[in-house]
Design an enzyme around this catalytic site. Structure first.
Site, mmCIF file in Angstrom:
data_model
loop_
_atom_site.group_PDB
_atom_site.id
_atom_site.type_symbol
_atom_site.label_atom_id
_atom_site.label_comp_id
_atom_site.label_asym_id
_atom_site.label_seq_id
_atom_site.Cartn_x
_atom_site.Cartn_y
_atom_site.Cartn_z
ATOM 1 N N GLY A 207 -13.667 -1.337 -7.246
ATOM 2 C CA GLY A 207 -14.969 -0.695 -7.032
ATOM 3 C C GLY A 207 -15.075 0.101 -5.748
ATOM 4 N N THR B 236 -9.476 0.767 -10.113
ATOM 5 C CA THR B 236 -8.733 -0.244 -9.352
ATOM 6 C C THR B 236 -8.843 -1.532 -10.160
ATOM 7 O OG1 THR B 236 -9.070 0.752 -7.162
ATOM 8 C CG2 THR B 236 -8.667 -1.619 -7.167
ATOM 9 N N ARG C 117 0.842 -1.192 0.000
ATOM 10 C CA ARG C 117 0.000 0.000 0.000
ATOM 11 C C ARG C 117 0.883 1.250 0.000
ATOM 12 N NH1 ARG C 117 -5.090 1.652 -1.151
ATOM 13 N NH2 ARG C 117 -6.114 2.822 0.501
HETATM 14 N N1 GLY Z 1 -8.292 3.086 -3.451
HETATM 15 C C1 GLY Z 1 -9.320 2.168 -3.204
HETATM 16 C C2 GLY Z 1 -9.060 1.315 -2.023
HETATM 17 O O1 GLY Z 1 -7.918 1.089 -1.684
HETATM 18 O O2 GLY Z 1 -9.986 0.883 -1.406
#
Ligand code: GLY
Length: 554
Positions: free
Chosen positions: A457, A365, A90
């Site tokens: 989503g 995404t 992340r």
């Molecule tokens: N950017 C969408 C998520 O990580 O939930």
């Protein structure tokens, strides 16, 4: 005359959805056909499940640059040789990020966390994929990355979705982005035009030659920092050099005899999914019947309670202690089972918490999955957040810069682009990972992965993944029917039961409204995939017919 012999082959229930792809040794699904083909090529070359996943991920980065890529992050659940782990790649907030960086005079500054150069977190995808490959790869990185490099260097045809993304977000692109994703006249490239990303090809080549390090401490790193700085962003060389991939244990639960292994914090996805499955396990989901008002009501009541809990106490576990038991402890699940079973009518969102938030919108995404017959598997969801991330490409690199900083709670209680709220646990802080909804998920039987699920989503990721699991396990659908079947979504706020076209008949809608649900039609929810080892041991897989994905294997 020969007697007519009717052979009844026991198959999973399915409607008119396209049949799933089937394979013996391994299968891969991704949101782009060329990316799936990249994974299939690595499978055919003798790659491991992780080799296949890394090849597919890099190819998705090239073929779906508006959804995910080198300038973003990912979360992966990996099961190899009977052991599950997760790779947290992340993005992190730069060291210069501060709690109120998107706030002025007590209000969130519109667009700052989404469309500015300060919206980008430090990307983790490259180091994460390299870490996965180092541990579990069998083929050289150069082989695994070759399809992606050739797609970038030689070009790929612009697809319908790519064209639509260019049309939708083109105006927001910076000059470096326009130079790639728009024609010289500033128009989206037409469907079928050859899109070449030569800077990205060179970046990928440097990544391969340096085992990823060029992206963090080399020429690419220097170019990225200079580009972000030139547009007012906060990145430094030290931010990139210091980016750390985190390996974490999965969130685990069980559902009707399967072990569920999903992604823990900094994602909310695994905890909410395991909670919802735990709540629904007490219900006769199959008996309620797919698409009935009783079934949809049960789903909605389960979902909204999970999302009400998401708003509190969830964030980067390295900076805020997340109490998993608050979400999936036995006592919590028992209470929620009672509450949901006792809810004859729709429980108003306001009764579940006092935070008030505004409507949400859907987004991009990318999700991909790999399942091997030997029980190895990878579920990987990767993102630059909204379409083309922050709308910025770092000049000279071809790298689309994410806007993942919007996944922080810029101001506790204020909604982000998905209408999701959070508290101090997800406040902006230097080096911190923003809360995600990505829910890459494996189902295991006897220590072997038998199912791989997930979706893009935004906030709908979690409920889409839930329904994929229910469709296979409870409703007996094969992978094709499971991803094709219409879906519903409730995220507590807005207090609306969202449904796809053909999900609910008129009398079902009337029955739900009679129970107090406010219904909202949305053209689609998610773009997931499902891979499953059928009872006969064969592998089957399907990508979502809502998107352009495919599944295939060997
Ligand atoms: N950017 C969408 C998520 O990580 O939930």
């Amino acid at each position: 005359m020969a007697a007519l012999v009717v052979v009844v082959v026991p198959v999973a229930a399915r409607g008119a959805w396209p049949a799933p792809a089937r394979a013996e040794r391994g299968i891969v699904a991704s949101p782009q056909a060329l990316a799936t083909r990249a994974g299939e090529a690595i499978l055919a070359a003798g790659g491991s499940a992780v080799d296949v996943a890394v090849a597919t991920s890099l190819a998705v980065a090239v073929t779906e640059p508006y959804g995910s890529g080198l300038g973003g992050g990912a979360l992966a659940v990996v099961h190899v040789d009977g052991v599950t782990t997760t790779f947290d790649m992340r993005e992190t907030a730069p060291a210069a990020a501060t709690r109120d960086m998107f706030v002025k005079d007590g209000h969130v500054v519109a667009g700052e966390s989404t469309w500015s150069a300060r919206a980008s977190g430090i990307p983790g995808l490259v180091r994460g994929l390299v870490a996965m490959h180092k541990r579990y790869g069998r083929l050289p990185l150069a082989v695994v990355a070759a399809p992606a490099i050739s797609y970038a260097r030689d070009g790929i045809p612009v697809s319908e979705r790519m064209h639509a993304a260019m049309a939708a977000y083109g105006e927001r692109l910076n000059p470096a982005g326009r130079a790639i994703f728009l024609t010289p006249a500033g128009e989206p490239w037409p469907v079928g035009a050859l899109l070449r990303q030569t800077d990205l090809a060179r970046t990928l080549e440097r990544v391969v030659a340096s085992a990823g390090e060029d992206f963090y401490v080399g020429e690419t790193a220097r170019t990225l920092v200079a580009a972000v700085h030139a547009e007012g962003g906060l990145w430094t060389a030290a931010d990139l050099a210091g980016y750390a991939v985190k390996e974490r244990p999965p969130v685990t639960g069980s559902y009707r005899g399967y072990a569920v292994h999903s992604m823990g914090p900094p994602s909310s996805g695994g905890l909410l999914l395991v909670q919802m499955l735990g709540v629904l396990e007490a219900s006769d989901v199959k008996g309620l019947d797919f698409g009935s008002a009783a079934y949809v009501h049960r789903l909605a009541e389960t979902m909204k309670r999970a999302f009400a809990m998401r708003a509190h106490g969830l964030g980067d576990p390295d900076q805020f202690p997340v109490d998993w038991a608050r979400f999936i402890g036995a006592g919590v699940i028992s209470r929620l089972r009672r509450d949901v079973a006792g809810a004859e009518r729709a429980t108003p969102a306001a009764e579940l918490s006092e935070v008030d938030v505004k409507p949400t919108e859907s987004t991009h995404t990318s999700h991909l999955g790999v399942l091997f017959a030997n029980g190895d598997a990878v579920a990987l969801t990767q993102t630059v957040n909204l379409g083309f991330g922050s709308g910025r490409v770092a000049a000279g690199t071809g790298v689309v810069l994410n806007n993942e900083m919007d996944d922080f709670s810029a101001l506790p209680g204020a909604p982000n682009a998905f209408g999701l709220v959070g508290d101090e646990a997800n406040a902006v802080a230097a080096g911190k990972r923003p809360l995600s909804s990505m829910t890459p998920t494996l189902l295991l039987k006897d220590g072997e992965a038998v199912g791989v699920f997930g979706s893009p989503g935004g906030s709908t990721i979690i409920t889409t993944t839930l329904q994929l699991v229910l469709n296979v396990v409870d409703h007996g659908m094969d992978a094709g029917a499971a991803v094709g079947a219409p879906r519903v979504h409730h995220q507590w706020y807005p207090d609306a039961l969202i449904y796809e076209p053909w999900a609910l008949s008129a009398d079902t809608r009337a029955a739900l409204e009679g129970r107090g649900h406010a219904l909202t039609l949305r053209d689609h929810l998610g773009n997931g995939s499902a891979l499953w080892r059928a009872a006969d041991g064969r592998l089957e897989g399907a990508a979502d017919p809502r998107g352009e994905g495919t599944a295939g294997g060997k």
